[in-house]
Design an enzyme around this catalytic site. Structure first.
Site, PDB file in Angstrom:
ATOM      1  N   LYS A 232      21.447  15.563  49.692  1.00  9.65           N
ATOM      2  CA  LYS A 232      20.684  16.766  50.015  1.00  9.65           C
ATOM      3  C   LYS A 232      19.261  16.689  49.471  1.00  9.65           C
ATOM      4  O   LYS A 232      18.293  16.974  50.190  1.00  9.65           O
ATOM      5  CB  LYS A 232      21.370  18.013  49.468  1.00  9.65           C
ATOM      6  CG  LYS A 232      20.608  19.283  49.836  1.00  9.65           C
ATOM      7  CD  LYS A 232      20.959  20.441  48.940  1.00  9.65           C
ATOM      8  CE  LYS A 232      19.997  21.608  49.175  1.00  9.65           C
ATOM      9  NZ  LYS A 232      20.236  22.732  48.272  1.00  9.65           N
ATOM     10  N   ASP A 251      23.561  21.883  52.729  1.00 10.25           N
ATOM     11  CA  ASP A 251      24.299  22.404  51.585  1.00 10.25           C
ATOM     12  C   ASP A 251      25.471  23.222  52.122  1.00 10.25           C
ATOM     13  O   ASP A 251      25.738  23.217  53.337  1.00 10.25           O
ATOM     14  CB  ASP A 251      23.399  23.238  50.669  1.00 10.25           C
ATOM     15  CG  ASP A 251      22.748  24.406  51.396  1.00 10.25           C
ATOM     16  OD1 ASP A 251      23.160  24.735  52.541  1.00 10.25           O
ATOM     17  OD2 ASP A 251      21.823  25.013  50.830  1.00 10.25           O
TER      18      ASP A 251
END
Length: 297
Positions: A232, A251
């Site tokens: 991420k 996420d």
């Protein structure tokens, strides 16, 4: 690192200088302040500021050459959900002028709307390492303490000091981790100092910038090899600093949206690297080569 210094005016550090930006309808006005060690921290004189250069800094930072109207139309045509949400974030015509500019010397540019900033790669990377298990106000305070402790003071506006983002060498020092822990960085201290050291001793800040010209997968692989950098964070840096507009940071919220709003059966019971790839590929297939921009809206 931008703060509202007065109603409608925002001050922050960009390209090693302190700026104040203020938007009036379709025009963006700016003041650039000199380094206090050089000229007392006052506004840069028009002849000295090299208006074309400062204009270009803003143009690149806000990625003003990207025409959002055409992108909004394409995303809306491909995605009814985007078309509905985008009504709250219409593209607007923007322009800008220097501190002493007159209307004849300001510049009209492409639609504004919601834009992805083109940030400095080192600052972007080390800042995103601080976001792990964190929230915005705390992240902002941590970055401010980081710059005050390790960065060079640039100037003071309305009794508020502004500091440059620290150099890699400052954060790679032997005592950097201990100092960061004392500043409240917790376990992130090891990752910030470790990544700073790995870059300084490896590809360097210049090498990190050169990843802008590398393929997306290659850039992400290099970033994921750094301490504390997962998929991420790597995607955030790729999107916001390395010109990878196709990068889609994933996420749990993005994963939930993909499942609930789009009916996409992606990923297993946890967000594995494979799940990140599948979800990113799904949105890239839907929104195209600037999927990361569409996600930002």
């Amino acid at each position: 690192r931008w703060r509202e210094s007065s109603p409608g005016a925002w001050s922050g550090v960009l390209a090693g200088r302190v700026w104040t930006l203020r938007q009036e309808r379709d025009r963006l006005w700016y003041t650039v302040y000199d380094d206090e060690e050089e000229d007392g921290g006052g506004p840069v004189e028009a002849a000295k500021s090299q208006g074309a250069e400062t204009d270009q800094i803003l143009r690149e930072y806000f990625q003003l050459d990207v025409g959002l109207r055409a992108l909004y139309r394409a995303w809306g045509a491909a995605d009814p959900l985007f078309r509905e949400v985008a009504k709250d974030f219409p593209g607007e015509v923007a322009s800008w002028g220097g501190r002493d500019a007159c209307p004849a010397s300001s510049h009209r540019v492409s639609p504004a709307g919601v834009r992805v900033l083109r940030q400095d790669p080192v600052e972007c990377l080390l800042s995103f390492i601080c976001t792990s298990n964190n929230h915005i106000s705390r992240i902002t305070a941590m970055i401010e303490r980081l710059c005050q402790a390790f960065g060079r003071r640039l100037c003071c506006l309305d009794a508020q000091p502004f500091h440059a983002f620290p150099a890699l060498s400052a954060l790679a020092g032997a005592d950097a981790e201990a100092r960061l822990r004392a500043l409240g960085f917790g376990y992130r201290a090891k990752f910030v100092s470790g990544s700073a050291r790995a870059i300084a001793e490896g590809i360097g800040a210049e090498g990190l910038c050169r990843l802008r010209a590398a393929p997306y997968a290659e850039a992400r692989k290099v970033l994921c090899a750094l301490p504390g950098v997962g998929t991420k964070v790597a995607d955030c840096v790729c999107l916001m600093a390395l010109d990878k507009a196709e990068a889609v940071p994933v996420d749990t919220h993005v994963w939930r949206i993909a499942r609930q709003r789009y009916g996409a059966a992606l990923g297993g019971k946890s967000l594995t690297p494979r799940a990140h790839q599948e979800i990113g590929d799904f949105f890239r297939g839907l929104w195209g080569s600037r999927a990361g921009w569409a996600q930002a809206v």
